[in-house]
Scaffold this motif. Structure first.
Motif, mmCIF file in Angstrom:
data_model
loop_
_atom_site.group_PDB
_atom_site.id
_atom_site.type_symbol
_atom_site.label_atom_id
_atom_site.label_comp_id
_atom_site.label_asym_id
_atom_site.label_seq_id
_atom_site.Cartn_x
_atom_site.Cartn_y
_atom_site.Cartn_z
ATOM 1 N N UNK A 100 -70.462 -105.763 26.103
ATOM 2 C CA UNK A 100 -69.403 -105.777 27.108
ATOM 3 C C UNK A 100 -68.191 -106.538 26.601
ATOM 4 N N UNK A 101 -68.471 -107.704 26.002
ATOM 5 C CA UNK A 101 -67.345 -108.516 25.522
ATOM 6 C C UNK A 101 -66.599 -107.778 24.413
ATOM 7 N N UNK A 102 -67.349 -107.062 23.583
ATOM 8 C CA UNK A 102 -66.701 -106.307 22.510
ATOM 9 C C UNK A 102 -65.888 -105.151 23.079
ATOM 10 N N UNK A 103 -66.449 -104.512 24.129
ATOM 11 C CA UNK A 103 -65.734 -103.390 24.736
ATOM 12 C C UNK A 103 -64.449 -103.879 25.398
ATOM 13 N N UNK A 104 -64.506 -105.094 25.965
ATOM 14 C CA UNK A 104 -63.289 -105.656 26.561
ATOM 15 C C UNK A 104 -62.213 -105.871 25.514
ATOM 16 N N UNK A 105 -62.675 -106.149 24.301
ATOM 17 C CA UNK A 105 -61.716 -106.309 23.197
ATOM 18 C C UNK A 105 -61.367 -104.957 22.593
ATOM 19 N N UNK A 106 -61.900 -103.901 23.204
ATOM 20 C CA UNK A 106 -61.657 -102.538 22.731
ATOM 21 C C UNK A 106 -62.231 -102.277 21.343
ATOM 22 N N UNK A 107 -63.344 -102.917 21.028
ATOM 23 C CA UNK A 107 -63.976 -102.599 19.739
ATOM 24 C C UNK A 107 -65.331 -101.973 20.013
ATOM 25 N N UNK A 108 -65.590 -100.877 19.315
ATOM 26 C CA UNK A 108 -66.814 -100.117 19.545
ATOM 27 C C UNK A 108 -67.805 -100.377 18.428
ATOM 28 N N UNK A 109 -69.098 -100.230 18.727
ATOM 29 C CA UNK A 109 -70.103 -100.492 17.675
ATOM 30 C C UNK A 109 -69.936 -99.565 16.489
ATOM 31 N N UNK A 110 -70.054 -100.133 15.316
ATOM 32 C CA UNK A 110 -69.941 -99.335 14.100
ATOM 33 C C UNK A 110 -71.294 -98.690 13.807
ATOM 34 N N UNK A 111 -71.352 -97.347 13.783
ATOM 35 C CA UNK A 111 -72.666 -96.697 13.545
ATOM 36 C C UNK A 111 -73.261 -97.035 12.184
ATOM 37 N N UNK A 112 -72.419 -97.483 11.248
ATOM 38 C CA UNK A 112 -72.960 -97.786 9.911
ATOM 39 C C UNK A 112 -73.752 -99.080 9.876
ATOM 40 N N UNK A 113 -73.394 -100.002 10.771
ATOM 41 C CA UNK A 113 -74.119 -101.275 10.750
ATOM 42 C C UNK A 113 -75.376 -101.225 11.611
ATOM 43 N N UNK A 114 -75.625 -100.079 12.220
ATOM 44 C CA UNK A 114 -76.795 -99.966 13.090
ATOM 45 C C UNK A 114 -78.071 -100.253 12.300
ATOM 46 N N UNK A 115 -78.989 -100.903 12.970
ATOM 47 C CA UNK A 115 -80.227 -101.295 12.306
ATOM 48 C C UNK A 115 -81.000 -100.044 11.879
ATOM 49 N N UNK A 116 -81.271 -99.919 10.582
ATOM 50 C CA UNK A 116 -82.015 -98.762 10.071
ATOM 51 C C UNK A 116 -83.382 -99.229 9.595
ATOM 52 N N UNK A 117 -84.386 -98.923 10.350
ATOM 53 C CA UNK A 117 -85.726 -99.341 9.925
ATOM 54 C C UNK A 117 -86.633 -98.127 9.807
ATOM 55 N N UNK A 118 -86.083 -97.054 9.220
ATOM 56 C CA UNK A 118 -86.929 -95.885 8.995
ATOM 57 C C UNK A 118 -87.983 -96.257 7.968
ATOM 58 N N UNK A 119 -89.128 -95.644 8.082
ATOM 59 C CA UNK A 119 -90.199 -95.988 7.152
ATOM 60 C C UNK A 119 -91.001 -97.188 7.633
ATOM 61 N N UNK A 120 -90.685 -97.647 8.843
ATOM 62 C CA UNK A 120 -91.502 -98.707 9.435
ATOM 63 C C UNK A 120 -92.101 -98.174 10.715
ATOM 64 N N UNK A 121 -93.164 -98.751 11.143
ATOM 65 C CA UNK A 121 -93.669 -98.404 12.460
ATOM 66 C C UNK A 121 -94.007 -99.677 13.205
ATOM 67 N N UNK A 122 -94.123 -99.540 14.513
ATOM 68 C CA UNK A 122 -94.450 -100.725 15.303
ATOM 69 C C UNK A 122 -95.861 -101.170 14.984
ATOM 70 N N UNK A 123 -96.056 -102.472 15.067
ATOM 71 C CA UNK A 123 -97.379 -103.060 14.886
ATOM 72 C C UNK A 123 -98.380 -102.334 15.791
ATOM 73 N N UNK A 124 -99.576 -102.062 15.300
ATOM 74 C CA UNK A 124 -100.516 -101.369 16.182
ATOM 75 C C UNK A 124 -101.152 -102.346 17.170
ATOM 76 N N UNK A 125 -101.921 -101.762 18.088
ATOM 77 C CA UNK A 125 -102.381 -102.552 19.225
ATOM 78 C C UNK A 125 -103.235 -103.741 18.782
ATOM 79 N N UNK A 126 -104.098 -103.488 17.822
ATOM 80 C CA UNK A 126 -105.008 -104.544 17.387
ATOM 81 C C UNK A 126 -104.246 -105.722 16.770
#
Lengths: 232, 390
Positions: free
Chosen positions: B171-197
């Motif tokens: 919100x604060x960034x949007x108020x400053x009129x700056x939008x999220x940069x898609x390049x800095x988005x967290x890329x964690x392909x090749x990972x999976x969530x910890x399993x239940x156990x």
């Protein structure tokens, strides 16, 4: 205001984008591979495309399944032809099915070459397609129906309702009709010969199979009054 | 003796008692003799106010400690016995040695690995336990104690907290009129969530499947936030890689024969019921020999195509010689075994980029699929008998 902006610009806040390959609940029954294994990209060109679009970065750390034993990166490999061979196959006799399809391609080549050599002018020669694989693709494409009839029950009466057809289904019907047409023959004629004729006919938008497609379209046209049963 | 013991026990577990004692000591520093008696009365008072739950917990904790001590002692003795049995030095006998000795002394053909005999340190065998969750008056420390699964719900709470913070930041960034940069988005392909156990082990709490899906949904939502890179460490704690890079990058070393040609032999090339071994020699002229014959060993086109698939894919068809021996299975399985052997061996002759593209093409994955067995009461693996009413 700011939160409103977020609703408009930040799609994530209400749409949960779940990537199917990371789905952790095993939904693949008896499969030997864990669910996050992706299908192999076994063709060089397909891999180059992936590289161009940058999508290859996404799968660098994702394990792939082994390529199946009818998949190769050979130039003679064609996915649609492979599929067609599988449709021709009966009782798992793949060698036979493949032989039949290859034989019919050979027949197509012979017929077309004959036509080519009989043609007198250069323009006529140019108009003749000699590559059987192109003819096959053309034939399958020409036989794809756009609509089909599905029975829908309304008030105890079954109506044949015309509905748009999914691409995969129409491709399947097209190939199935081609094979059915080729199997309807005298005992003296062999399957590859008949299939070759059917494919050449279909490629030039004539013949039994194209007629069958047009018949279906006509029937759909006749039943257009029921079309609204699809949604009401 | 008894008094001091009681005092010690009281002193052991919490600040409040300690504070009381010290206050007592401060108020009457000179009368050391009376302090003890005073202390006793104080202890009695405290003891009265100590909740039954706390008492029960202390008893349980003590019993558990003793049990673990006993187990540890037995484990150490057992290890020494094992070392002696194996004729090795008990002082330098490591856990790896123990595992090997157990595998040697108690060979087991059981399919499930967890059902085979093991000997592990007691800390690994017996599950960890939570420490005291409440003080001696019975007041829980944790604000989510009454949910029954405080750590789990605390984790969900943290995730939501993070989402809210990121939203505020957005919100604060949007108020400053700056939008999220898609390049800095967290890329964690090749990972999976910890399993239940694994999650249960982290939380030291048992959770049900639904709770696990709730966790995955929540953390997925956090991960998909455009500013999620700001809390990468938190997210990474619950993610694990899908694939170990070691398996494909672990290359066999090239060997050299008497002609000075380099070669690699891949043993144990398996597919369906076929097994074999493949030798690749370079430089070569594209000679392929299978059980002493050339490619015509296979009568059909498909297995022939399969054998040369890795060679055309890496463009090594006329640069190496292949020598393969296979037995068992049919043509399809044998071709598959050779295909895997050639691709596995070719890794030593090509660069990393081609290895990676071979992996994406599915050449380096071992195909474990085999014929499914016929089931009793059925016509085949899946096919049922024709159903008749009677």
């Amino acid at each position: 205001m700011a939160s409103l902006k977020r609703i408009f610009f930040g799609k994530h806040s209400f749409i949960n984008q779940r990537n199917s390959i990371y789905s952790l609940i095993q939904q693949n029954g008896m499969s030997q591979y864990p669910s996050y294994y992706i299908q192999p990209v076994y063709r060089k060109e397909a891999q180059e495309e992936l590289e161009k679009s940058g999508e290859i970065m996404k799968i660098t750390h994702v394990p792939t399944r082994a390529a199946l034993n009818d998949q190769t990166s050979s130039v003679y490999q064609d996915e649609l032809v492979n599929l067609f061979i599988n449709y021709v196959m009966r009782d798992g006799l793949k060698t036979l099915a493949r032989g039949l399809v290859e034989k019919s391609f050979e027949n197509i080549k012979r017929i077309q070459l004959e036509k080519y050599h009989k043609a007198k002018t250069e323009a006529e020669k140019q108009a003749i397609e000699i590559n059987p694989k192109n003819i096959f693709h053309q034939a399958v494409n020409n036989c794809k129906p756009l609509l089909y009839l599905t029975p829908i029950k309304r008030g105890g009466v079954k109506y044949q309702v015309p509905v748009p057809i999914p691409d995969k289904r129409s491709q399947f019907l097209s190939m199935k009709w081609l094979i059915e047409a080729a199997r309807e023959k005298e005992r003296t004629v062999h399957f590859p010969e008949k299939l070759a004729y059917e494919l050449i006919d279909a490629a030039s938008n004539t013949g039994k199979v194209v007629k069958r497609k047009l018949d279906l379209h006509k029937q759909c046209e006749a039943n257009r009054a029921y079309a609204h049963y699809r949604w009401s | 003796m008894l008094r001091s013991l009681r005092l010690k026990r009281l002193l052991q577990f919490n600040g409040k008692t300690l504070y009381n004692v010290s206050r007592l000591l401060r108020s009457e520093p000179t009368k050391l003799t009376t302090v003890e008696s005073e202390n006793e009365s104080e202890a009695k008072l405290e003891k009265k106010s100590m909740s039954k739950a706390m008492k029960a917990y202390l008893e349980r904790a003590q019993a558990h400690d003793e049990f673990m001590k006993q187990q540890n002692y037995e484990f150490q003795i057992g290890k020494r016995h094992l070392a002696n049995m194996m004729g090795e030095n008990p002082e330098t006998f490591t856990q790896d040695d123990v595992d090997r000795a157990i595998e040697y002394l108690f060979p087991s053909g059981l399919y499930e690995k967890r059902a085979r005999p093991i000997m592990k340190p007691p800390e690994e065998v017996f599950p960890k336990r939570k420490a005291a969750e409440f003080d001696e008056t019975g007041r829980p420390h944790h604000f989510l104690f009454y949910t029954g699964k405080s750590n789990y719900f605390n984790l969900l709470y943290d995730i939501v907290e993070h989402i809210n913070n990121l939203n505020k930041y957005e919100d604060s960034m949007l108020n400053k009129n700056s939008y999220p940069d898609p390049n800095t988005k967290l890329q964690l392909d090749g990972y999976q969530w910890m399993d239940k156990e694994a999650l249960e082990n982290v939380l030291i709490e048992k959770i049900i499947d639904k709770e696990y899906t709730n966790f995955v949904n929540a953390i997925e939502r956090l991960y998909n936030h455009p500013y999620s890179y700001r809390i990468k460490e938190f997210i990474l704690k619950y993610r694990k890689p899908l694939m170990s890079q070691k398996s494909t990058s672990d290359l066999p070393k090239l060997q050299y024969d008497s002609d000075g040609r380099s070669y690699v032999t891949v043993y144990e090339c398996l597919r369906k019921r076929a097994r074999g071994h493949v030798t690749i020699r370079a430089p070569g002229s594209g000679i392929i020999s299978i059980n002493g014959k050339d490619l015509m060993y296979f009568e059909d086109t498909q297995p022939r195509e399969q054998v040369i698939f890795p060679l055309i894919f890496t463009k090594m068809l006329n640069k190496v010689d292949v020598e393969a021996y296979v037995e068992g299975g049919g043509p399809s399985g044998q071709a598959g075994a050779i295909r895997w052997g050639i691709s596995w061996g070719l890794r030593s002759f090509v660069d990393d980029k081609i290895i990676e593209s071979m992996r994406i093409a599915g050449l380096l994955t071992r195909d474990y699929r085999t014929r499914e067995r016929k089931k009793p009461g059925q016509a085949g693996a899946r096919r049922k008998f024709t159903w008749k009413k009677r």
